[in-house]
Design a protein around this motif. Sequence first.
Motif, mmCIF file in Angstrom:
data_model
loop_
_atom_site.group_PDB
_atom_site.id
_atom_site.type_symbol
_atom_site.label_atom_id
_atom_site.label_comp_id
_atom_site.label_asym_id
_atom_site.label_seq_id
_atom_site.Cartn_x
_atom_site.Cartn_y
_atom_site.Cartn_z
ATOM 1 N N ASP A 257 24.842 7.076 -12.553
ATOM 2 C CA ASP A 257 23.981 7.944 -11.682
ATOM 3 C C ASP A 257 23.105 8.030 -10.439
ATOM 4 O OD1 ASP A 257 26.281 10.068 -13.780
ATOM 5 O OD2 ASP A 257 24.392 9.605 -15.097
ATOM 6 N N ARG A 258 21.758 6.958 -11.110
ATOM 7 C CA ARG A 258 20.699 7.024 -10.718
ATOM 8 C C ARG A 258 19.933 5.546 -10.294
ATOM 9 N NH1 ARG A 258 21.586 11.580 -8.840
ATOM 10 N NH2 ARG A 258 20.611 13.027 -9.870
ATOM 11 N N THR A 259 19.928 5.424 -8.653
ATOM 12 C CA THR A 259 19.281 3.998 -8.375
ATOM 13 C C THR A 259 17.461 4.210 -8.075
ATOM 14 O OG1 THR A 259 21.072 2.866 -7.710
ATOM 15 C CG2 THR A 259 19.194 1.483 -7.189
ATOM 16 N N ARG A 260 16.831 3.565 -8.326
ATOM 17 C CA ARG A 260 15.074 3.585 -8.969
ATOM 18 C C ARG A 260 15.452 1.956 -7.958
ATOM 19 N NH1 ARG A 260 12.364 6.719 -10.124
ATOM 20 N NH2 ARG A 260 10.252 6.660 -9.948
ATOM 21 N N PHE A 261 13.625 2.536 -7.073
ATOM 22 C CA PHE A 261 13.378 1.294 -5.398
ATOM 23 C C PHE A 261 12.123 1.350 -6.082
ATOM 24 C CE2 PHE A 261 17.225 3.455 -4.256
ATOM 25 C CZ PHE A 261 18.289 2.110 -3.986
ATOM 26 N N ARG A 262 11.206 0.194 -5.334
ATOM 27 C CA ARG A 262 10.080 0.256 -4.890
ATOM 28 C C ARG A 262 9.871 -0.312 -4.140
ATOM 29 N NH1 ARG A 262 8.771 -4.148 -8.403
ATOM 30 N NH2 ARG A 262 7.854 -2.373 -10.112
ATOM 31 N N LEU A 263 9.376 0.505 -3.588
ATOM 32 C CA LEU A 263 8.960 0.523 -1.926
ATOM 33 C C LEU A 263 7.381 -0.834 -1.532
ATOM 34 C CD1 LEU A 263 8.298 3.511 -0.520
ATOM 35 C CD2 LEU A 263 10.458 2.506 -0.484
ATOM 36 N N VAL A 264 7.342 -1.049 -0.880
ATOM 37 C CA VAL A 264 6.740 -2.412 0.010
ATOM 38 C C VAL A 264 4.503 -2.032 -0.486
ATOM 39 C CG1 VAL A 264 7.820 -3.558 1.339
ATOM 40 C CG2 VAL A 264 6.220 -1.659 1.931
ATOM 41 N N SER A 265 4.933 -0.338 -0.227
ATOM 42 C CA SER A 265 3.466 0.022 -1.132
ATOM 43 C C SER A 265 3.375 -0.035 -2.485
ATOM 44 C CB SER A 265 3.309 1.615 -0.354
ATOM 45 O OG SER A 265 4.554 2.382 -1.310
ATOM 46 N N ALA A 304 1.443 9.903 2.612
ATOM 47 C CA ALA A 304 1.763 9.746 4.021
ATOM 48 C C ALA A 304 0.201 10.850 4.971
ATOM 49 C CB ALA A 304 2.770 9.880 4.964
ATOM 50 N N THR A 305 0.224 10.486 6.220
ATOM 51 C CA THR A 305 -1.043 10.759 6.606
ATOM 52 C C THR A 305 -0.422 11.605 7.405
ATOM 53 O OG1 THR A 305 -2.930 9.602 5.974
ATOM 54 C CG2 THR A 305 -3.430 11.227 7.571
ATOM 55 N N VAL A 306 -1.079 13.109 9.036
ATOM 56 C CA VAL A 306 -0.366 13.281 9.208
ATOM 57 C C VAL A 306 -0.504 12.323 10.515
ATOM 58 C CG1 VAL A 306 0.177 15.639 10.778
ATOM 59 C CG2 VAL A 306 0.669 15.683 8.335
ATOM 60 N N GLU A 307 -0.324 12.053 11.644
ATOM 61 C CA GLU A 307 -1.156 12.035 12.918
ATOM 62 C C GLU A 307 -0.665 13.042 13.662
ATOM 63 O OE1 GLU A 307 0.686 7.756 13.236
ATOM 64 O OE2 GLU A 307 -1.101 7.292 12.789
ATOM 65 N N GLN A 321 2.821 8.505 9.022
ATOM 66 C CA GLN A 321 2.115 7.472 8.891
ATOM 67 C C GLN A 321 1.986 7.244 7.777
ATOM 68 O OE1 GLN A 321 2.103 5.342 11.368
ATOM 69 N NE2 GLN A 321 1.129 2.827 10.109
ATOM 70 N N LEU A 322 3.404 6.497 6.815
ATOM 71 C CA LEU A 322 3.077 5.427 5.690
ATOM 72 C C LEU A 322 1.834 4.639 5.147
ATOM 73 C CD1 LEU A 322 6.512 5.369 5.042
ATOM 74 C CD2 LEU A 322 5.135 7.226 4.072
ATOM 75 N N GLY A 323 1.097 5.114 3.734
ATOM 76 C CA GLY A 323 -0.189 4.503 2.830
ATOM 77 C C GLY A 323 0.453 2.947 3.082
ATOM 78 N N ALA A 324 1.940 2.199 3.102
ATOM 79 C CA ALA A 324 1.403 1.176 3.612
ATOM 80 C C ALA A 324 1.872 0.445 4.870
ATOM 81 C CB ALA A 324 2.170 0.067 2.365
ATOM 82 N N GLY A 327 6.014 4.364 10.260
ATOM 83 C CA GLY A 327 6.036 6.173 10.504
ATOM 84 C C GLY A 327 7.328 6.459 9.954
ATOM 85 N N PHE A 328 7.003 8.243 9.607
ATOM 86 C CA PHE A 328 7.945 8.037 8.302
ATOM 87 C C PHE A 328 7.714 10.088 9.865
ATOM 88 C CE2 PHE A 328 9.795 10.672 5.604
ATOM 89 C CZ PHE A 328 10.409 9.785 5.453
ATOM 90 N N GLN A 329 8.927 10.771 9.576
ATOM 91 C CA GLN A 329 9.562 11.906 10.419
ATOM 92 C C GLN A 329 9.797 12.599 9.465
ATOM 93 O OE1 GLN A 329 10.890 12.403 14.292
ATOM 94 N NE2 GLN A 329 10.888 9.912 14.953
ATOM 95 N N VAL A 330 9.161 13.694 9.208
ATOM 96 C CA VAL A 330 9.469 15.060 8.705
ATOM 97 C C VAL A 330 9.978 16.194 9.801
ATOM 98 C CG1 VAL A 330 9.085 16.627 6.960
ATOM 99 C CG2 VAL A 330 8.126 14.263 6.832
ATOM 100 N N ARG A 331 11.035 16.794 9.101
ATOM 101 C CA ARG A 331 11.384 17.751 10.080
ATOM 102 C C ARG A 331 11.610 19.160 9.618
ATOM 103 N NH1 ARG A 331 15.985 16.191 12.180
ATOM 104 N NH2 ARG A 331 15.453 15.243 14.185
#
Length: 361
Positions: A257-265, A304-307, A321-324, A327-331
């Motif tokens: 059902d689910r997969t869990r991931f660890r990001l570089v941060s 994240a921080t809004v740039e 800007q992600l913590g680690a 860039g990242f976009q949200v609409r």
Amino acid sequence: MADAPALDIRNVSKTFGRGSDAVHALDNVSLSIHENEFLTLLGPSGCGKTTLLRLIAGFEVPSKGEILLEGKPLTGLPPFLRPVNTVFQSYALFPHMSVADNIAFGLEMQGWQRQAIDERVAEMLALVQLGERGRRRPAELSGGQQQRVALARALANQPRVLLLDEPLSALDLKLRKEMQLELKRLQLSTGITFVFVTHDQEEALTMSDRIAVMHEGEILQVGSPREIYSHPTRRFVADFIGESNFLEAECLTADKDRTRFRLVSGEELEGRADPLVNPRPGVRVTLAVRPERVDLLPEGALHATVENVVYLGTDTTYFLQLGAGGGFQVRRQNRADTPPVAVGERVALGIAPEAVQVLLD
């Protein structure tokens, strides 16, 4: 639907030139196209989509592989003997002939009787909604009307397959959108198999029953518009169609059902299990997340921080800007109850598991 597909492309390759100057336009392409289907070959310039169309039409010969029409090989059959017609970017209408005569031309070449030709021309003019313009010359018509005449001429002798090589590229934006709906209406009305070539993702998503995404002579993914957009399996597909955020991660756990991931941060993210892409724990993967599938929350899985903030009327795009790093976009859709978020603000990202897509590369 017939037992055999309308078109069956089997392990087709096409090379132009020889030796060090050789250009490999297609590399072992296989694709089955159904009866009465609107299939789009989508990709950037030079990806091989027009070459594949020309092979189907008979204007080029495969270097390897074969193409079957309703189960019968097309090898050695010249273009004029194939029950296939092509509509090109240029309308290729005869300027000295009337609209009706342009539509009738191919039927006359095939030896149709005059009464049958006149009846068919009238039927085609009605189909493309040009019933009162049969006596006009092409120069007296708008670009969209000329394109309809080209379509009527191509459909007049009822081909088994209609090939369309970026036929809307010369039209302005408003007219192009109108013709997208018109093409789909014509395909549904006639029941003819349409194979459409474009580099425009909106055209592909609007009209197609299925989309085959091409890149560097290969077909990377085939599926419905919803499947291609919501569940891309390759990074190129996710990047070429719409916008995506890409995250590098390591697979921690995977079940049905689910997969869990660890990001570089070091932050962790949960994704849905995908039968097409099923990474094992310890494997490094790339994740894709569409900007409109993310919420801005006080607390969440990622921070994240809004740039930058770009207001677009119906929605607003937030550049983060992600913590680690990265860039990242949200609409977000602009609604009365949506609180504004300012530049410099610290936010959390709410990402549902269904919004996380694991990519093959």
